[in-house]
Design a protein around this motif. Structure first.
Motif, PDB file in Angstrom:
ATOM      1  N   ASP A 188     -12.585 -24.324 -21.987  1.00 17.60           N
ATOM      2  CA  ASP A 188     -13.894 -24.756 -21.895  1.00 17.60           C
ATOM      3  C   ASP A 188     -14.811 -24.081 -21.212  1.00 17.60           C
ATOM      4  OD1 ASP A 188     -13.421 -26.996 -23.751  1.00 17.60           O
ATOM      5  OD2 ASP A 188     -12.780 -28.302 -21.925  1.00 17.60           O
ATOM      6  N   THR A 189     -14.148 -23.075 -20.178  1.00 19.56           N
ATOM      7  CA  THR A 189     -14.828 -22.332 -19.465  1.00 19.56           C
ATOM      8  C   THR A 189     -15.471 -21.027 -19.743  1.00 19.56           C
ATOM      9  OG1 THR A 189     -12.985 -21.287 -18.616  1.00 19.56           O
ATOM     10  CG2 THR A 189     -13.692 -23.294 -17.256  1.00 19.56           C
ATOM     11  N   ALA A 190     -14.953 -20.655 -21.152  1.00 22.22           N
ATOM     12  CA  ALA A 190     -15.533 -19.481 -21.943  1.00 22.22           C
ATOM     13  C   ALA A 190     -16.904 -19.463 -22.256  1.00 22.22           C
ATOM     14  CB  ALA A 190     -14.832 -19.155 -23.050  1.00 22.22           C
ATOM     15  N   ARG A 191     -17.558 -18.363 -21.810  1.00 21.12           N
ATOM     16  CA  ARG A 191     -18.974 -18.533 -22.062  1.00 21.12           C
ATOM     17  C   ARG A 191     -19.290 -17.144 -23.025  1.00 21.12           C
ATOM     18  NH1 ARG A 191     -18.397 -22.475 -20.558  1.00 21.12           N
ATOM     19  NH2 ARG A 191     -19.388 -23.456 -18.874  1.00 21.12           N
ATOM     20  N   THR A 192     -18.633 -16.084 -23.123  1.00 27.65           N
ATOM     21  CA  THR A 192     -18.960 -14.835 -24.106  1.00 27.65           C
ATOM     22  C   THR A 192     -17.805 -14.795 -24.901  1.00 27.65           C
ATOM     23  OG1 THR A 192     -18.075 -13.215 -22.365  1.00 27.65           O
ATOM     24  CG2 THR A 192     -20.518 -13.666 -22.263  1.00 27.65           C
TER      25      THR A 192
ATOM     26  N   SER B 187     -29.738 -15.395 -34.985  1.00 33.71           N
ATOM     27  CA  SER B 187     -29.692 -16.059 -33.855  1.00 33.71           C
ATOM     28  C   SER B 187     -29.567 -15.389 -32.260  1.00 33.71           C
ATOM     29  CB  SER B 187     -28.532 -16.918 -33.679  1.00 33.71           C
ATOM     30  OG  SER B 187     -28.224 -17.729 -32.635  1.00 33.71           O
ATOM     31  N   PRO B 188     -30.438 -15.800 -31.327  1.00 34.48           N
ATOM     32  CA  PRO B 188     -30.141 -15.121 -30.052  1.00 34.48           C
ATOM     33  C   PRO B 188     -28.660 -15.067 -29.617  1.00 34.48           C
ATOM     34  CG  PRO B 188     -31.435 -16.724 -29.552  1.00 34.48           C
ATOM     35  CD  PRO B 188     -31.210 -16.799 -31.290  1.00 34.48           C
ATOM     36  N   SER B 189     -28.032 -15.819 -30.155  1.00 33.03           N
ATOM     37  CA  SER B 189     -26.377 -15.991 -29.608  1.00 33.03           C
ATOM     38  C   SER B 189     -25.412 -15.291 -30.233  1.00 33.03           C
ATOM     39  CB  SER B 189     -25.936 -17.562 -29.737  1.00 33.03           C
ATOM     40  OG  SER B 189     -25.991 -17.900 -30.950  1.00 33.03           O
ATOM     41  N   ILE B 190     -25.897 -14.552 -31.350  1.00 23.36           N
ATOM     42  CA  ILE B 190     -25.058 -13.324 -31.919  1.00 23.36           C
ATOM     43  C   ILE B 190     -25.759 -12.058 -31.964  1.00 23.36           C
ATOM     44  CG2 ILE B 190     -23.543 -12.826 -33.905  1.00 23.36           C
ATOM     45  CD1 ILE B 190     -23.538 -15.371 -34.761  1.00 23.36           C
ATOM     46  N   THR B 191     -25.087 -11.203 -31.350  1.00 27.65           N
ATOM     47  CA  THR B 191     -25.446  -9.507 -31.588  1.00 27.65           C
ATOM     48  C   THR B 191     -24.657  -8.843 -32.287  1.00 27.65           C
ATOM     49  OG1 THR B 191     -26.300  -9.822 -29.241  1.00 27.65           O
ATOM     50  CG2 THR B 191     -26.103  -7.820 -30.164  1.00 27.65           C
ATOM     51  N   TYR B 192     -25.067  -8.503 -33.512  1.00 27.17           N
ATOM     52  CA  TYR B 192     -24.407  -7.853 -34.629  1.00 27.17           C
ATOM     53  C   TYR B 192     -24.585  -6.406 -34.307  1.00 27.17           C
ATOM     54  CZ  TYR B 192     -23.231 -11.947 -37.119  1.00 27.17           C
ATOM     55  OH  TYR B 192     -23.200 -13.215 -37.647  1.00 27.17           O
ATOM     56  N   ARG B 193     -23.322  -5.591 -34.110  1.00 26.05           N
ATOM     57  CA  ARG B 193     -23.357  -4.098 -34.138  1.00 26.05           C
ATOM     58  C   ARG B 193     -22.571  -3.561 -34.974  1.00 26.05           C
ATOM     59  NH1 ARG B 193     -21.968  -2.772 -27.791  1.00 26.05           N
ATOM     60  NH2 ARG B 193     -22.190  -0.772 -28.793  1.00 26.05           N
ATOM     61  N   ALA B 194     -23.005  -2.412 -35.569  1.00 24.69           N
ATOM     62  CA  ALA B 194     -22.497  -1.375 -36.481  1.00 24.69           C
ATOM     63  C   ALA B 194     -21.742  -0.367 -35.630  1.00 24.69           C
ATOM     64  CB  ALA B 194     -23.312  -0.835 -37.421  1.00 24.69           C
ATOM     65  N   GLY B 195     -20.507  -0.355 -35.397  1.00 23.38           N
ATOM     66  CA  GLY B 195     -19.838   0.919 -34.670  1.00 23.38           C
ATOM     67  C   GLY B 195     -18.412   0.476 -34.623  1.00 23.38           C
ATOM     68  N   ASP B 196     -17.495   1.544 -34.266  1.00 25.79           N
ATOM     69  CA  ASP B 196     -16.183   1.738 -34.102  1.00 25.79           C
ATOM     70  C   ASP B 196     -15.761   0.997 -32.645  1.00 25.79           C
ATOM     71  OD1 ASP B 196     -13.524   2.295 -33.977  1.00 25.79           O
ATOM     72  OD2 ASP B 196     -13.796   4.252 -34.583  1.00 25.79           O
ATOM     73  N   VAL B 197     -14.829  -0.060 -32.884  1.00 23.87           N
ATOM     74  CA  VAL B 197     -14.456  -0.832 -31.817  1.00 23.87           C
ATOM     75  C   VAL B 197     -13.770   0.302 -30.756  1.00 23.87           C
ATOM     76  CG1 VAL B 197     -12.154  -1.627 -32.615  1.00 23.87           C
ATOM     77  CG2 VAL B 197     -13.572  -2.858 -30.759  1.00 23.87           C
TER      78      VAL B 197
ATOM     79  N   ASP C 269     -15.003 -13.245 -22.545  1.00 20.60           N
ATOM     80  CA  ASP C 269     -14.032 -14.255 -22.292  1.00 20.60           C
ATOM     81  C   ASP C 269     -13.216 -14.715 -23.255  1.00 20.60           C
ATOM     82  OD1 ASP C 269     -15.164 -14.742 -19.563  1.00 20.60           O
ATOM     83  OD2 ASP C 269     -16.831 -15.942 -20.779  1.00 20.60           O
ATOM     84  N   VAL C 270     -13.514 -14.194 -24.626  1.00 19.73           N
ATOM     85  CA  VAL C 270     -12.998 -14.429 -25.668  1.00 19.73           C
ATOM     86  C   VAL C 270     -12.921 -13.279 -26.730  1.00 19.73           C
ATOM     87  CG1 VAL C 270     -12.277 -16.022 -27.726  1.00 19.73           C
ATOM     88  CG2 VAL C 270     -13.119 -16.999 -25.780  1.00 19.73           C
ATOM     89  N   VAL C 271     -11.793 -12.787 -27.017  1.00 21.22           N
ATOM     90  CA  VAL C 271     -11.899 -11.718 -28.005  1.00 21.22           C
ATOM     91  C   VAL C 271     -11.182 -12.201 -29.077  1.00 21.22           C
ATOM     92  CG1 VAL C 271     -11.147  -9.318 -28.549  1.00 21.22           C
ATOM     93  CG2 VAL C 271     -12.118 -10.014 -26.422  1.00 21.22           C
ATOM     94  N   THR C 272     -11.603 -11.935 -30.319  1.00 23.77           N
ATOM     95  CA  THR C 272     -11.043 -12.340 -31.743  1.00 23.77           C
ATOM     96  C   THR C 272     -10.943 -11.225 -32.552  1.00 23.77           C
ATOM     97  OG1 THR C 272     -13.375 -13.122 -32.695  1.00 23.77           O
ATOM     98  CG2 THR C 272     -11.871 -14.587 -31.706  1.00 23.77           C
TER      99      THR C 272
ATOM    100  N   GLU D 114     -21.916 -16.901 -26.536  1.00 28.19           N
ATOM    101  CA  GLU D 114     -22.751 -15.800 -26.642  1.00 28.19           C
ATOM    102  C   GLU D 114     -21.942 -14.835 -27.344  1.00 28.19           C
ATOM    103  OE1 GLU D 114     -25.804 -15.109 -26.081  1.00 28.19           O
ATOM    104  OE2 GLU D 114     -26.490 -17.275 -25.579  1.00 28.19           O
ATOM    105  N   VAL D 115     -21.981 -14.504 -28.552  1.00 29.61           N
ATOM    106  CA  VAL D 115     -21.286 -13.699 -29.309  1.00 29.61           C
ATOM    107  C   VAL D 115     -21.490 -12.297 -29.624  1.00 29.61           C
ATOM    108  CG1 VAL D 115     -19.880 -13.567 -31.624  1.00 29.61           C
ATOM    109  CG2 VAL D 115     -20.454 -15.845 -30.393  1.00 29.61           C
ATOM    110  N   THR D 116     -20.949 -11.371 -29.391  1.00 36.07           N
ATOM    111  CA  THR D 116     -21.115  -9.792 -29.823  1.00 36.07           C
ATOM    112  C   THR D 116     -20.148  -9.689 -30.935  1.00 36.07           C
ATOM    113  OG1 THR D 116     -21.755  -9.124 -27.778  1.00 36.07           O
ATOM    114  CG2 THR D 116     -20.938  -7.399 -29.159  1.00 36.07           C
TER     115      THR D 116
END
Length: 223
Positions: A34-38, A93-103, A112-115, A59-61
């Motif tokens: 519940d404490t996760a924010r990003t 949405s301002p809550s998702i930032t989409y990026r094209a790139g190599d992780v 806080d969370v990586v999927t 807040e998702v990247t």
């Protein structure tokens, strides 16, 4: 693999979509603190999982190496329902930032969370696990659903049973093809993942799932 074209992925609302990756990632999302924010969604494709994360108030990247997939994600907005938007006029949405790139090479923060859903088989296993580990913030959680090559003959009984279970799911749920490129076969096996995880992610939990997937969860120490 399915030959469904990417555009067909827009034909079904998110809540009607089902495939093996969704099947095994959904319960993992329930473990997000519940404490996760990003959150960071690696290999986001057309954005299904990013939208699921955003619906939890994060807040998702979301990053993917394929610019076309990012374009499709932006065109679908941010909610768990498809929005009436186009690639030319995306409802983003301002809550998702989409990026094209190599992780592996893109400059990213920690989260806080990586999927990572059906991503690691596109990467060198150990390099990919190490990069995911480094992207998790202290006290954060890593959630992985992965594909790998079977270890036969010991996996043969499991795979035979899985074909029957698969037919049942497809009959009553259908199967949504995400329409993104898929690398197959993988460069590693289920045993490779099982053996590498405790070395790179000490304390992680690896689980071999029935429908040709594994799950991997790991909590990064707070300090």
């Amino acid at each position: 693999m399915s030959e469904q074209k990417p555009e067909a992925a827009k034909e079904r609302p998110d809540h009607q979509r089902w495939n093996y990756n969704i099947h095994y990632m959904s319960p993992l999302l329930g473990s997000i603190p519940d404490t996760a924010r990003t959150a960071l969604d690696v290999g986001c494709g057309e954005g299904f999982l990013a939208r699921r994360l955003a619906s939890r108030g994060l807040e998702v990247t979301a990053i993917d190496v394929d610019p076309a997939a990012i374009g499709r994600a932006r065109a679908q907005g941010h909610t768990v329902e498809l929005l009436d938007s186009t690639e030319e006029e995306p409802a983003e949405s301002p809550s998702i930032t989409y990026r094209a790139g190599d992780v592996l090479t893109s400059p990213l923060e920690t989260y806080d969370v990586v999927t990572a859903s059906a991503v690691l088989h596109h990467l060198d296993l150990e390099e990919g696990l190490a990069r995911l580990r480094d992207l998790v913030a202290p006290g954060g959680r890593l959630l992985v659903v992965g594909m790998a090559n079977a270890n036969w003959p010991q996996d043969l009984p499991r795979d035979v049973w899985a074909t029957f279970v698969d037919k049942f799911h497809r009959l009553f749920r259908g199967y949504w093809d995400h329409g993104c490129d898929c690398r197959w076969p993988a460069a590693h096996s289920f045993r490779d993942v099982r053996d590498a995880a405790p070395r790179i992610l000490p304390g992680s939990e690896y689980r071999r799932e029935l429908l040709w997937r594994y799950t991997l969860t790991w909590d990064k120490p707070a300090s």
